[in-house]
Design an enzyme around this catalytic site. Structure first.
Site, PDB file in Angstrom:
ATOM      1  N   GLY A  11       0.846  -1.203   0.000  1.00 59.09           N
ATOM      2  CA  GLY A  11       0.000   0.000   0.000  1.00 59.09           C
ATOM      3  C   GLY A  11       0.874   1.242   0.000  1.00 59.09           C
ATOM      4  N   GLY A  16       1.330   4.519   4.000  1.00 53.19           N
ATOM      5  CA  GLY A  16       2.466   3.636   3.706  1.00 53.19           C
ATOM      6  C   GLY A  16       3.638   4.364   3.077  1.00 53.19           C
ATOM      7  N   SER A 130      -2.593  -0.154   8.733  1.00 43.02           N
ATOM      8  CA  SER A 130      -3.882   0.489   8.434  1.00 43.02           C
ATOM      9  C   SER A 130      -4.694   0.585   9.716  1.00 43.02           C
ATOM     10  CB  SER A 130      -4.681  -0.344   7.440  1.00 43.02           C
ATOM     11  OG  SER A 130      -3.921  -0.612   6.301  1.00 43.02           O
ATOM     12  N   GLU A 161      -0.616   4.276  12.772  1.00 45.43           N
ATOM     13  CA  GLU A 161       0.094   5.498  12.380  1.00 45.43           C
ATOM     14  C   GLU A 161      -0.646   6.714  12.929  1.00 45.43           C
ATOM     15  OE1 GLU A 161       3.170   5.683  10.827  1.00 45.43           O
ATOM     16  OE2 GLU A 161       2.646   7.534  11.864  1.00 45.43           O
ATOM     17  N   LYS A 220      -5.799   3.672  18.563  1.00 42.73           N
ATOM     18  CA  LYS A 220      -5.826   4.470  17.346  1.00 42.73           C
ATOM     19  C   LYS A 220      -7.219   5.059  17.111  1.00 42.73           C
ATOM     20  CE  LYS A 220      -5.075   6.468  13.585  1.00 42.73           C
ATOM     21  NZ  LYS A 220      -4.309   6.450  12.389  1.00 42.73           N
ATOM     22  N   ALA A 223      -7.852   7.686  19.877  1.00 47.67           N
ATOM     23  CA  ALA A 223      -7.118   8.949  19.709  1.00 47.67           C
ATOM     24  C   ALA A 223      -7.822   9.823  18.679  1.00 47.67           C
ATOM     25  CB  ALA A 223      -5.674   8.665  19.288  1.00 47.67           C
ATOM     26  N   ASN A 224      -8.210   9.232  17.564  1.00 46.73           N
ATOM     27  CA  ASN A 224      -8.883  10.030  16.535  1.00 46.73           C
ATOM     28  C   ASN A 224     -10.262  10.509  17.010  1.00 46.73           C
ATOM     29  OD1 ASN A 224      -6.929  10.265  14.626  1.00 46.73           O
ATOM     30  ND2 ASN A 224      -7.601   8.546  13.378  1.00 46.73           N
ATOM     31  N   ALA A 268     -12.115  26.439  15.881  1.00 45.58           N
ATOM     32  CA  ALA A 268     -13.420  26.240  15.252  1.00 45.58           C
ATOM     33  C   ALA A 268     -13.253  26.261  13.735  1.00 45.58           C
ATOM     34  CB  ALA A 268     -14.381  27.337  15.689  1.00 45.58           C
ATOM     35  N   CYS A 276      -9.646  10.049   7.998  1.00 44.59           N
ATOM     36  CA  CYS A 276      -9.634   9.244   9.228  1.00 44.59           C
ATOM     37  C   CYS A 276     -10.753   9.525  10.221  1.00 44.59           C
ATOM     38  CB  CYS A 276      -8.297   9.408   9.930  1.00 44.59           C
ATOM     39  SG  CYS A 276      -6.984   8.584   9.048  1.00 44.59           S
TER      40      CYS A 276
HETATM   41  C1  UDX Z   1      -5.515   4.251   4.272  1.00 44.20           C
HETATM   42  C2  UDX Z   1      -6.633   4.505   5.252  1.00 44.20           C
HETATM   43  O1  UDX Z   1      -7.281   5.697   4.912  1.00 44.20           O
HETATM   44  C3  UDX Z   1      -6.123   4.591   6.643  1.00 44.20           C
HETATM   45  O2  UDX Z   1      -7.161   4.634   7.568  1.00 44.20           O
HETATM   46  C4  UDX Z   1      -5.339   3.401   6.936  1.00 44.20           C
HETATM   47  O3  UDX Z   1      -4.781   3.554   8.198  1.00 44.20           O
HETATM   48  C5  UDX Z   1      -4.272   3.141   5.892  1.00 44.20           C
HETATM   49  O4  UDX Z   1      -4.833   3.117   4.618  1.00 44.20           O
HETATM   50  P1  UDX Z   1      -4.008   5.916   3.019  1.00 44.20           P
HETATM   51  O5  UDX Z   1      -2.601   5.487   2.932  1.00 44.20           O
HETATM   52  O6  UDX Z   1      -4.265   7.369   3.151  1.00 44.20           O
HETATM   53  O7  UDX Z   1      -4.659   5.329   4.306  1.00 44.20           O
HETATM   54  O8  UDX Z   1      -4.862   5.266   1.835  1.00 44.20           O
HETATM   55  P2  UDX Z   1      -4.565   5.292   0.299  1.00 44.20           P
HETATM   56  O9  UDX Z   1      -3.841   6.549  -0.049  1.00 44.20           O
HETATM   57  O10 UDX Z   1      -5.835   4.952  -0.383  1.00 44.20           O
HETATM   58  O11 UDX Z   1      -3.504   4.106   0.104  1.00 44.20           O
HETATM   59  C6  UDX Z   1      -3.781   2.775   0.086  1.00 44.20           C
HETATM   60  C7  UDX Z   1      -3.012   2.137  -1.074  1.00 44.20           C
HETATM   61  O12 UDX Z   1      -3.132   0.733  -0.999  1.00 44.20           O
HETATM   62  C8  UDX Z   1      -3.512   2.540  -2.462  1.00 44.20           C
HETATM   63  O13 UDX Z   1      -2.458   3.099  -3.207  1.00 44.20           O
HETATM   64  C9  UDX Z   1      -4.003   1.231  -3.078  1.00 44.20           C
HETATM   65  O14 UDX Z   1      -3.762   1.157  -4.466  1.00 44.20           O
HETATM   66  C10 UDX Z   1      -3.183   0.219  -2.324  1.00 44.20           C
HETATM   67  N1  UDX Z   1      -3.770  -1.119  -2.300  1.00 44.20           N
HETATM   68  C11 UDX Z   1      -5.059  -1.310  -1.929  1.00 44.20           C
HETATM   69  C12 UDX Z   1      -2.979  -2.212  -2.643  1.00 44.20           C
HETATM   70  O15 UDX Z   1      -1.823  -2.054  -3.010  1.00 44.20           O
HETATM   71  N2  UDX Z   1      -3.519  -3.454  -2.581  1.00 44.20           N
HETATM   72  C13 UDX Z   1      -4.811  -3.673  -2.222  1.00 44.20           C
HETATM   73  O16 UDX Z   1      -5.253  -4.807  -2.185  1.00 44.20           O
HETATM   74  C14 UDX Z   1      -5.605  -2.550  -1.886  1.00 44.20           C
HETATM   75  C1  UDX Z   2      -5.714  12.884  11.805  1.00 44.87           C
HETATM   76  C2  UDX Z   2      -4.952  12.774  13.146  1.00 44.87           C
HETATM   77  O1  UDX Z   2      -4.532  14.075  13.561  1.00 44.87           O
HETATM   78  C3  UDX Z   2      -3.773  11.855  12.992  1.00 44.87           C
HETATM   79  O2  UDX Z   2      -3.115  11.692  14.240  1.00 44.87           O
HETATM   80  C4  UDX Z   2      -4.258  10.516  12.486  1.00 44.87           C
HETATM   81  O3  UDX Z   2      -3.177   9.641  12.268  1.00 44.87           O
HETATM   82  C5  UDX Z   2      -5.028  10.688  11.187  1.00 44.87           C
HETATM   83  O4  UDX Z   2      -6.091  11.598  11.369  1.00 44.87           O
HETATM   84  P1  UDX Z   2      -5.398  14.264   9.547  1.00 44.87           P
HETATM   85  O5  UDX Z   2      -6.766  13.813   9.217  1.00 44.87           O
HETATM   86  O6  UDX Z   2      -4.325  14.116   8.525  1.00 44.87           O
HETATM   87  O7  UDX Z   2      -4.871  13.519  10.863  1.00 44.87           O
HETATM   88  O8  UDX Z   2      -5.458  15.826   9.903  1.00 44.87           O
HETATM   89  P2  UDX Z   2      -5.797  16.692  11.190  1.00 44.87           P
HETATM   90  O9  UDX Z   2      -4.754  17.708  11.318  1.00 44.87           O
HETATM   91  O10 UDX Z   2      -6.079  15.867  12.370  1.00 44.87           O
HETATM   92  O11 UDX Z   2      -7.123  17.467  10.732  1.00 44.87           O
HETATM   93  C6  UDX Z   2      -8.358  16.800  10.516  1.00 44.87           C
HETATM   94  C7  UDX Z   2      -9.454  17.810  10.218  1.00 44.87           C
HETATM   95  O12 UDX Z   2      -9.780  18.577  11.364  1.00 44.87           O
HETATM   96  C8  UDX Z   2      -9.074  18.822   9.138  1.00 44.87           C
HETATM   97  O13 UDX Z   2     -10.173  19.036   8.281  1.00 44.87           O
HETATM   98  C9  UDX Z   2      -8.752  20.058   9.936  1.00 44.87           C
HETATM   99  O14 UDX Z   2      -8.903  21.230   9.193  1.00 44.87           O
HETATM  100  C10 UDX Z   2      -9.745  19.960  11.074  1.00 44.87           C
HETATM  101  N1  UDX Z   2      -9.361  20.683  12.297  1.00 44.87           N
HETATM  102  C11 UDX Z   2      -8.209  20.348  12.946  1.00 44.87           C
HETATM  103  C12 UDX Z   2     -10.175  21.690  12.807  1.00 44.87           C
HETATM  104  O15 UDX Z   2     -11.221  21.990  12.243  1.00 44.87           O
HETATM  105  N2  UDX Z   2      -9.810  22.317  13.962  1.00 44.87           N
HETATM  106  C13 UDX Z   2      -8.672  21.998  14.640  1.00 44.87           C
HETATM  107  O16 UDX Z   2      -8.418  22.619  15.693  1.00 44.87           O
HETATM  108  C14 UDX Z   2      -7.845  20.978  14.109  1.00 44.87           C
END
Ligand code: UDX
Ligand code: UDX
Length: 472
Positions: A11, A16, A130, A161, A220, A223-224, A268, A276
């Protein structure tokens, strides 16, 4: 204990790619191979234009690519060679069937696990990277064990992650913590140490936390959910601020100064997005429901409902301010990504907002510094609707800069907090001069100094701020 010398990551996505590139950057003695089924994505990783935008990523990848960092679609060869395999494929929310709209679709995880079981000719440490529902590792173990023969042994670890997009490289180089969950068996604990040793190349020992598998998986999601809950809490307060004259920035600052609360994630906004938060909370909701804990499910679900409310509330405010109709009006939307410093649009508030504007027959002019036009079309198209692409094309224009988008607009809506939209970066006088009057500006990110912008002549609405506050 296995001394890890070769890592495979299945991935090559947002998680990844950056994670394993940083491992290669920090561990020159380890060969890291990142594989993906998607040839175009791998080609991009091997080119000058990487498939994802992330500050600092190019430096890391260009430094190690071809040395100890490789990108390929040859999944089987990489599995065969690896001591340790990260499974980092996507786990989207299920669209149909049991748990539709809530549960995570684990088909890709299962597919990758089965492939490992089929191909491996030696023992492997398999790491779930993941974000997955609790107890997924158990299913992976069952698949691996059912398919393992003779002397081959698989250990499963959970190593979620915590990187945030836009700061991924910074977060990976200097993580608050690295979490590694393992089965509490002698080989499980030994595998846990093997992975801990990889991270110890650059992460201080006290930041590497080891737990059992289920704690790691649940942490995980938790935390989210806790992070998203803070945003929904401050967004709920923003509605009260607008109704009363309290200022949400002041409230967030005053509350955040309490060290028990802290200042982060209290900004806000028009609503949180990203791949996520919503997915993981819905996962937690589904888990709670399955465990027959409906009150717990309702409690967490409210975080998502508040987020939907915040987006709808903003749209309603825009329409009512524009004299209750935006039909045939030009609405300039600044920003399409779910937050600044990323080209990622998954679950971006912009998508919900713009779809609503289109429904109201407005013409929407969009500018984002990093999102590709094709991505914008894809996100706005409605599956199953005839001529959906044509309809979207008719309703939007994608612009090369903010000035072009705002030209002739009735209203400007700031959706993503890109630095280049700040008052000292963008010439708001020039924007005002080229707009229809009265010129409205809606700030969904609390980016602008309202007094300064009002001075120019704009009618301004900022989330969590009451236009009349302080003047009465
Ligand atoms: C995703 C999820 O959003 C996150 O919650 C999880 O923790 C990790 O996977 P992300 O890396 O952002 O995170 O997803 P994406 O950018 O879609 O990457 C996944 C990759 O896996 C894609 O490039 C897809 O082509 C690949 N994939 C998927 C494979 O190589 N084999 C498969 O069978 C399915
Ligand atoms: C999140 C978590 O922070 C990370 O630890 C986890 O691994 C994946 O999910 P990400 O989704 O990449 O990361 O971005 P993040 O910075 O958390 O923002 C998420 C959303 O919340 C964004 O749309 C951002 O604009 C919004 N946000 C963030 C707010 O509206 N207010 C804030 O104070 C912080």
């Amino acid at each position: 204990m296995v001394d890890v010398k070769s890592i495979c990551c299945i991935g090559a996505g947002y998680v990844g790619g950056p994670t394993c590139a940083v491992i290669a950057y920090k561990c020159h003695d380890i060969k890291v191979t990142i594989v993906d089924l998607n040839q175009a994505r791998i080609d991009a990783w091997n080119s000058d234009k990487l498939p994802i935008y992330e500050p600092g990523l190019e430096e890391v990848v260009f430094d190690r690519r071809g040395k100890n960092l490789f990108f390929t679609t040859d999944v089987d060869a990489a599995i065969l060679e690896a001591d340790l395999i990260f499974v980092s494929v996507n786990t989207p929310t299920k669209k149909t069937g049991m748990g539709a709209g809530m549960a995570a679709d684990l088909a890709y995880i299962e597919g990758a696990t089965r492939r490992i079981a089929e191909i491996a000719t030696s023992s492997k440490i398999v790491v779930e990277k993941s974000t997955v529902p609790c107890r997924t590792a158990e299913s992976m173990r069952t698949i691996l064990e059912a398919n393992s023969t003779g002397s081959i042994h698989f250990d499963i670890l959970s190593n979620p992650e915590f990187l945030a997009e836009g700061t991924a490289i910074k977060d990976l180089l200097n993580p608050d913590r690295v979490l590694i969950g393992a089965l509490q068996t002698p080989t499980g604990l030994s595998a846990q140490q093997s992975l801990a040793n990889v991270y110890k190349h650059w992460v201080p020992e006290d930041r590497v936390i080891t737990t059992n598998l289920w704690s790691s998986e649940l942490s995980k999601l938790a935390a989210n959910a806790l992070l998203a809950q803070r945003i929904s809490s401050i967004n709920a307060l923003s509605a009260i601020c607008e109704a009363t004259g309290a200022d949400v920035d002041e409230v967030a600052y005053a509350c955040g100064r309490d060290s028990r609360l802290g200042s982060k994630f209290l900004k806000a906004s028009v609503g949180f997005g990203g791949s996520c938060f919503q997915k993981d909370i819905l996962n937690l909701v589904y888990l709670s429901t399955q465990l027959n804990l409906p009150e717990v499910a309702d409690y967490w679900h409210q975080v998502v409902l508040m987020n939907e409310y915040q987006k709808k509330r903003f749209v309603r405010k825009i329409i009512s301010t524009l004299f209750n109709t935006i039909t045939n009006k030009r609405i300039a939307v600044l920003g399409f990504a779910f937050k600044k410093d990323t080209g990622d649009t998954r679950e971006s508030a912009a998508i919900t907002l713009i779809k609503d504007f289109i429904q109201e027959n407005a013409h929407v002019a969009i500018y984002d510094p990093k999102v590709e036009p094709e991505q914008i079309y894809m996100d706005l198209m409605e599956p199953g609707v005839v001529d959906t692409r044509k309809q979207v094309e008719k309703s939007i224009s994608i612009c090369g800069d903010a000035y072009e988008a705002c030209k002739g607009a009735d209203a400007v809506v700031i959706v993503t907090e890109w630095d280049e939209f700040k008052s000292d970066q963008l010439d708001y006088q020039r924007i005002y001069d080229n707009m229809h009057k009265p010129a409205f500006l809606f700030d969904g990110r609390l980016l602008l100094d309202a007094a300064q912008i009002r001075e120019i002549g704009f009618k301004v609405h900022i989330i969590g701020k009451n236009e009349l506050a302080g003047t009465a």
